[in-house]
Design a protein around this motif. Structure first.
Motif, PDB file in Angstrom:
ATOM      1  N   UNK A  43      43.899  41.345  40.271  1.00 31.56           N
ATOM      2  CA  UNK A  43      43.227  40.417  41.188  1.00 31.56           C
ATOM      3  C   UNK A  43      41.795  40.085  40.749  1.00 31.56           C
ATOM      4  N   UNK A  44      41.130  41.049  40.123  1.00 34.99           N
ATOM      5  CA  UNK A  44      39.780  40.778  39.627  1.00 34.99           C
ATOM      6  C   UNK A  44      39.812  39.833  38.430  1.00 34.99           C
ATOM      7  N   UNK A  45      40.813  40.003  37.548  1.00 35.12           N
ATOM      8  CA  UNK A  45      40.972  39.042  36.450  1.00 35.12           C
ATOM      9  C   UNK A  45      41.222  37.656  37.028  1.00 35.12           C
ATOM     10  N   UNK A  46      42.062  37.575  38.070  1.00 36.60           N
ATOM     11  CA  UNK A  46      42.366  36.280  38.692  1.00 36.60           C
ATOM     12  C   UNK A  46      41.098  35.604  39.193  1.00 36.60           C
ATOM     13  N   UNK A  47      40.265  36.348  39.891  1.00 34.47           N
ATOM     14  CA  UNK A  47      39.021  35.777  40.418  1.00 34.47           C
ATOM     15  C   UNK A  47      38.074  35.389  39.283  1.00 34.47           C
ATOM     16  N   UNK A  48      38.021  36.204  38.232  1.00 41.27           N
ATOM     17  CA  UNK A  48      37.157  35.877  37.088  1.00 41.27           C
ATOM     18  C   UNK A  48      37.617  34.573  36.437  1.00 41.27           C
ATOM     19  N   UNK A  49      38.924  34.386  36.306  1.00 39.00           N
ATOM     20  CA  UNK A  49      39.452  33.141  35.749  1.00 39.00           C
ATOM     21  C   UNK A  49      39.068  31.970  36.653  1.00 39.00           C
ATOM     22  N   UNK A  50      39.295  32.138  37.941  1.00 43.02           N
ATOM     23  CA  UNK A  50      39.012  31.078  38.918  1.00 43.02           C
ATOM     24  C   UNK A  50      37.547  30.646  38.875  1.00 43.02           C
ATOM     25  N   UNK A  51      36.639  31.594  38.681  1.00 43.18           N
ATOM     26  CA  UNK A  51      35.205  31.305  38.706  1.00 43.18           C
ATOM     27  C   UNK A  51      34.641  30.896  37.345  1.00 43.18           C
ATOM     28  N   UNK A  52      35.476  30.915  36.323  1.00 40.97           N
ATOM     29  CA  UNK A  52      35.018  30.624  34.966  1.00 40.97           C
ATOM     30  C   UNK A  52      35.140  29.143  34.637  1.00 40.97           C
ATOM     31  N   UNK A  53      34.379  28.741  33.631  1.00 38.57           N
ATOM     32  CA  UNK A  53      34.510  27.377  33.126  1.00 38.57           C
ATOM     33  C   UNK A  53      35.816  27.270  32.350  1.00 38.57           C
TER      34      UNK A  53
END
Length: 170
Positions: free
Chosen positions: A112-122
């Motif tokens: 889930x943290x990877x998911x959020x990092x992807x979502x917030x990334x360029x």
């Protein structure tokens, strides 16, 4: 504190981070309506966790600090999604916490943290984070999802040898 880390002055850096965090913690209590103080506090937690604590081997302490950063930064980002600094610190906090979960072999918690990092990334940052997520998915038993992600990522031309190796492992 940040400037002392590359100089190898880890103990001094820790002391400066602690003092700075205490000041910002007081400021958000005294001035709860000023979002910049929350961004600075969250960024401080993130930098302290990522640059010093986690890399110093205190992974559970790093998890706690990344979680504090997320709890401070998420409401700021929700209220003002165009705040670039809050978004970057929030992304870095999710990314850092995913890395620590992975180091602790807590792969399912990392996803889930990877998911959020992807979502917030360029768009440019997303492939590298997705590649790391694929490895965590595989380790968590989400083989189908990991293979699908790698198959999609492998279509991109810019991967280096270590990435191809990791893809092949998946």
């Amino acid at each position: 504190g940040i400037l002392q880390i590359p100089l190898g002055q880890r103990l001094e850096a820790q002391e400066h981070f602690r003092k700075g965090l205490a000041v910002y913690e007081k400021m958000i209590v005294d001035f709860p309506a000023v979002p910049e103080y929350r961004v600075d506090l969250g960024g401080g937690y993130c930098n302290f966790a990522g640059n010093l604590v986690s890399q110093g081997g205190k992974l559970s302490d790093g998890l706690e600090l990344f979680s504090k950063a997320i709890s401070v930064l998420a409401p700021v980002h929700e209220r003002e999604p165009r705040d670039v600094e809050a978004k970057e610190f929030l992304r870095n906090s999710y990314h850092g916490r995913a890395i620590v979960h992975t180091q602790l072999q807590q792969y399912a918690k990392a996803i889930p943290d990877w998911d959020k990092a992807v979502e917030l990334s360029t768009e440019e940052e997303q492939p590298g984070i997705r590649a790391a997520r694929a490895t965590s998915r595989l380790q968590a038993g989400q083989v189908k999802e990991a293979v699908a992600e790698v198959a999609e990522l492998a279509k991109r031309p810019f991967w280096n040898a270590p990435h191809w190796y990791n893809f092949a492992c998946v």
